[in-house]
Design a protein around this motif. Structure first.
Motif, PDB file in Angstrom:
ATOM      1  N   PRO A   4       0.838  -1.204   0.000  1.00 48.22           N
ATOM      2  CA  PRO A   4       0.000   0.000   0.000  1.00 48.22           C
ATOM      3  C   PRO A   4       0.875   1.258   0.000  1.00 48.22           C
ATOM      4  O   PRO A   4       2.001   1.231   0.495  1.00 48.22           O
ATOM      5  N   ILE A   5       0.353   2.332  -0.550  1.00 47.37           N
ATOM      6  CA  ILE A   5       1.111   3.581  -0.531  1.00 47.37           C
ATOM      7  C   ILE A   5       1.121   4.139   0.885  1.00 47.37           C
ATOM      8  O   ILE A   5       0.238   3.858   1.692  1.00 47.37           O
ATOM      9  N   SER A   6       2.115   4.931   1.171  1.00 43.94           N
ATOM     10  CA  SER A   6       2.207   5.504   2.518  1.00 43.94           C
ATOM     11  C   SER A   6       1.337   6.753   2.619  1.00 43.94           C
ATOM     12  O   SER A   6       0.949   7.350   1.612  1.00 43.94           O
ATOM     13  N   ALA A  13       0.968  14.253  -2.665  1.00 45.10           N
ATOM     14  CA  ALA A  13       0.135  14.400  -3.866  1.00 45.10           C
ATOM     15  C   ALA A  13      -0.853  15.557  -3.687  1.00 45.10           C
ATOM     16  O   ALA A  13      -1.058  16.355  -4.608  1.00 45.10           O
ATOM     17  N   CYS A  14      -1.443  15.675  -2.503  1.00 42.57           N
ATOM     18  CA  CYS A  14      -2.368  16.774  -2.228  1.00 42.57           C
ATOM     19  C   CYS A  14      -1.630  18.115  -2.269  1.00 42.57           C
ATOM     20  O   CYS A  14      -2.131  19.089  -2.846  1.00 42.57           O
ATOM     21  N   THR A  26      -3.068  25.428   2.733  1.00 47.20           N
ATOM     22  CA  THR A  26      -2.575  24.055   2.843  1.00 47.20           C
ATOM     23  C   THR A  26      -3.716  23.084   2.599  1.00 47.20           C
ATOM     24  O   THR A  26      -4.758  23.166   3.237  1.00 47.20           O
ATOM     25  N   ILE A  27      -3.519  22.187   1.646  1.00 56.72           N
ATOM     26  CA  ILE A  27      -4.538  21.205   1.290  1.00 56.72           C
ATOM     27  C   ILE A  27      -3.980  19.821   1.601  1.00 56.72           C
ATOM     28  O   ILE A  27      -2.875  19.477   1.186  1.00 56.72           O
ATOM     29  N   GLY A  28      -4.763  19.036   2.322  1.00 60.35           N
ATOM     30  CA  GLY A  28      -4.359  17.668   2.638  1.00 60.35           C
ATOM     31  C   GLY A  28      -5.494  16.709   2.349  1.00 60.35           C
ATOM     32  O   GLY A  28      -6.578  17.120   1.902  1.00 60.35           O
TER      33      GLY A  28
END
Length: 100
Positions: A4-6, A13-14, A26-28
């Protein structure tokens, strides 16, 4: 073997998407989750379905994610507008307002 990706991959990516979009805020991943829930609600999805999609045990947890737009809030009819006085509703007496 696939792994799985971390969570850092998702955060990065966000962040990169926000920079590319020219956003200074800030976008998460959590921001996307809130937006997803809000867009579902504005599209008419019922609260119970949104609860299930978000994986929440209670509706109280789901309501935290809902941030309805002002346009959506102003479009909701007031129950008071449905009261009939003298054969017509208050809604009929009110001048039409342009919801721009």
């Amino acid at each position: 073997m696939e792994e799985p990706i971390s969570d850092k991959t998702v955060w990065n990516a966000c962040r990169e998407a926000a920079v590319r979009a020219g956003l200074s805020k800030t976008i998460g991943p959590h921001t996307l989750r809130h937006s997803f829930a809000t867009h579902l609600m504005e599209a008419g999805t019922d609260l119970r379905t949104i609860q299930l999609l978000l994986g929440h045990a209670t509706l109280e947890h789901t309501t935290v994610y809902l941030h309805l737009s002002q346009r959506h809030l102003h479009a909701a009819p007031s129950p008071l507008d449905q009261i009939r006085i003298g054969g017509h509703s208050e809604e009929q007496d009110r001048p039409e307002v342009n919801p721009s």
